[in-house]
Design a protein around this motif. Structure first.
Motif, mmCIF file in Angstrom:
data_model
loop_
_atom_site.group_PDB
_atom_site.id
_atom_site.type_symbol
_atom_site.label_atom_id
_atom_site.label_comp_id
_atom_site.label_asym_id
_atom_site.label_seq_id
_atom_site.Cartn_x
_atom_site.Cartn_y
_atom_site.Cartn_z
ATOM 1 N N UNK A 40 -36.726 -64.950 -12.938
ATOM 2 C CA UNK A 40 -35.718 -66.013 -12.788
ATOM 3 C C UNK A 40 -34.677 -65.621 -11.741
ATOM 4 N N UNK A 41 -34.205 -64.385 -11.809
ATOM 5 C CA UNK A 41 -33.252 -63.890 -10.801
ATOM 6 C C UNK A 41 -33.946 -63.790 -9.455
ATOM 7 N N UNK A 42 -35.218 -63.415 -9.478
ATOM 8 C CA UNK A 42 -36.006 -63.333 -8.253
ATOM 9 C C UNK A 42 -36.088 -64.679 -7.543
ATOM 10 N N UNK A 43 -36.258 -65.755 -8.314
ATOM 11 C CA UNK A 43 -36.297 -67.092 -7.726
ATOM 12 C C UNK A 43 -34.961 -67.441 -7.072
ATOM 13 N N UNK A 44 -33.876 -67.022 -7.716
ATOM 14 C CA UNK A 44 -32.534 -67.257 -7.162
ATOM 15 C C UNK A 44 -32.356 -66.493 -5.848
ATOM 16 N N UNK A 45 -32.854 -65.258 -5.811
ATOM 17 C CA UNK A 45 -32.789 -64.448 -4.586
ATOM 18 C C UNK A 45 -33.564 -65.121 -3.459
ATOM 19 N N UNK A 46 -34.755 -65.628 -3.764
ATOM 20 C CA UNK A 46 -35.563 -66.336 -2.761
ATOM 21 C C UNK A 46 -34.805 -67.546 -2.234
ATOM 22 N N UNK A 47 -34.162 -68.295 -3.124
ATOM 23 C CA UNK A 47 -33.383 -69.472 -2.722
ATOM 24 C C UNK A 47 -32.235 -69.072 -1.800
ATOM 25 N N UNK A 48 -31.552 -67.976 -2.123
ATOM 26 C CA UNK A 48 -30.440 -67.497 -1.287
ATOM 27 C C UNK A 48 -30.943 -67.100 0.100
ATOM 28 N N UNK A 49 -32.098 -66.445 0.156
ATOM 29 C CA UNK A 49 -32.680 -66.049 1.444
ATOM 30 C C UNK A 49 -33.020 -67.286 2.278
ATOM 31 N N UNK A 50 -33.609 -68.284 1.637
ATOM 32 C CA UNK A 50 -33.955 -69.535 2.339
ATOM 33 C C UNK A 50 -32.692 -70.220 2.865
ATOM 34 N N UNK A 51 -31.666 -70.315 2.029
ATOM 35 C CA UNK A 51 -30.405 -70.958 2.435
ATOM 36 C C UNK A 51 -29.714 -70.199 3.558
ATOM 37 N N UNK A 106 -36.421 -64.009 10.377
ATOM 38 C CA UNK A 106 -36.444 -62.913 9.406
ATOM 39 C C UNK A 106 -36.340 -63.471 7.992
ATOM 40 N N UNK A 107 -35.454 -64.448 7.804
ATOM 41 C CA UNK A 107 -35.297 -65.076 6.486
ATOM 42 C C UNK A 107 -36.599 -65.725 6.031
ATOM 43 N N UNK A 108 -37.309 -66.354 6.975
ATOM 44 C CA UNK A 108 -38.587 -66.985 6.647
ATOM 45 C C UNK A 108 -39.626 -65.974 6.185
#
Length: 196
Positions: A40-51, A106-108
């Motif tokens: 769940x935290x991992x999904x949040x991290x992925x979202x932050x990287x995308x944003x 890099x974010x991608x």
């Protein structure tokens, strides 16, 4: 003409080295962080990287779309951040390259890697094995969602960047002003009288 090509080659080499270093740092930090948290935290991290990628892409587009003229008038009135904003628009090609290409790309890449790590965690938490049908399905879903969020976010960010380019670059200029004046870190050469 030769000086333009020489400068371009120097910039290309410099930005390639910066990209190598930043990509390694982003990858190490995200991998280290994701290894100690749940999916769940991992999904949040992925979202932050995308944003993060979307945000920097927006700044890159705004830099190329903004006009230098409004910042000349503000710089003449000594408005904090206007000189820095003027230099951002003057170096729009380099700003766009760094923000959209370096940070954006890099974010991608990192978001894709992070999404794979989240899928692996989710697969194991569901009791499935590596290489199972569940992992394949989750991988397809996560990859599609991350791609959709990235492309959709960048499309929205580009529209906003083009219509509000002056405001965006002025805010970035103000951030640079604070860094220069308050933190005493020189980001731009002081040629105010000549440049303004």
């Amino acid at each position: 003409m030769k000086s333009i090509w020489k400068e371009s080659i120097h910039w290309s080499i410099f930005i390639a080295v910066i990209t190598l270093v930043l990509a390694a740092i982003f990858s190490i930090v995200s991998t280290a962080f994701l290894s100690g948290v749940g999916w769940a935290i991992g999904m949040l991290v992925v979202l932050i990287i995308v944003l993060t990628g979307v945000f920097f892409d927006m700044i890159g587009v705004a830099a190329t779309a903004a006009s230098e003229k409004p910042f000349h008038a503000m710089a003449a009135k000594k408005v904090p951040g206007s000189f820095q904003a003027m230099l951002i628009t003057r170096n729009a090609d380099k700003v766009a390259n760094f923000c959209a290409d370096v940070i954006g790309d890099i974010s991608g890449v990192v978001s894709g890697t992070a999404a794979s790590a989240v899928v692996l965690q989710l697969t194991f938490s569901a009791g499935a094995s590596d290489g199972s049908a569940l992992q394949f399905t989750l991988n397809v879903i996560f990859t599609a969602v991350v791609a959709a969020l990235t492309v959709g976010g960048k499309a929205l960010g580009k529209t906003f960047a083009i219509t509000k380019s002056t405001s965006i670059i002025f805010q970035v200029g103000r951030i640079f002003y604070v860094i220069e004046e308050k933190c005493k870190i020189t980001l731009f050469k002081k040629k105010r009288k000549k440049d303004a």
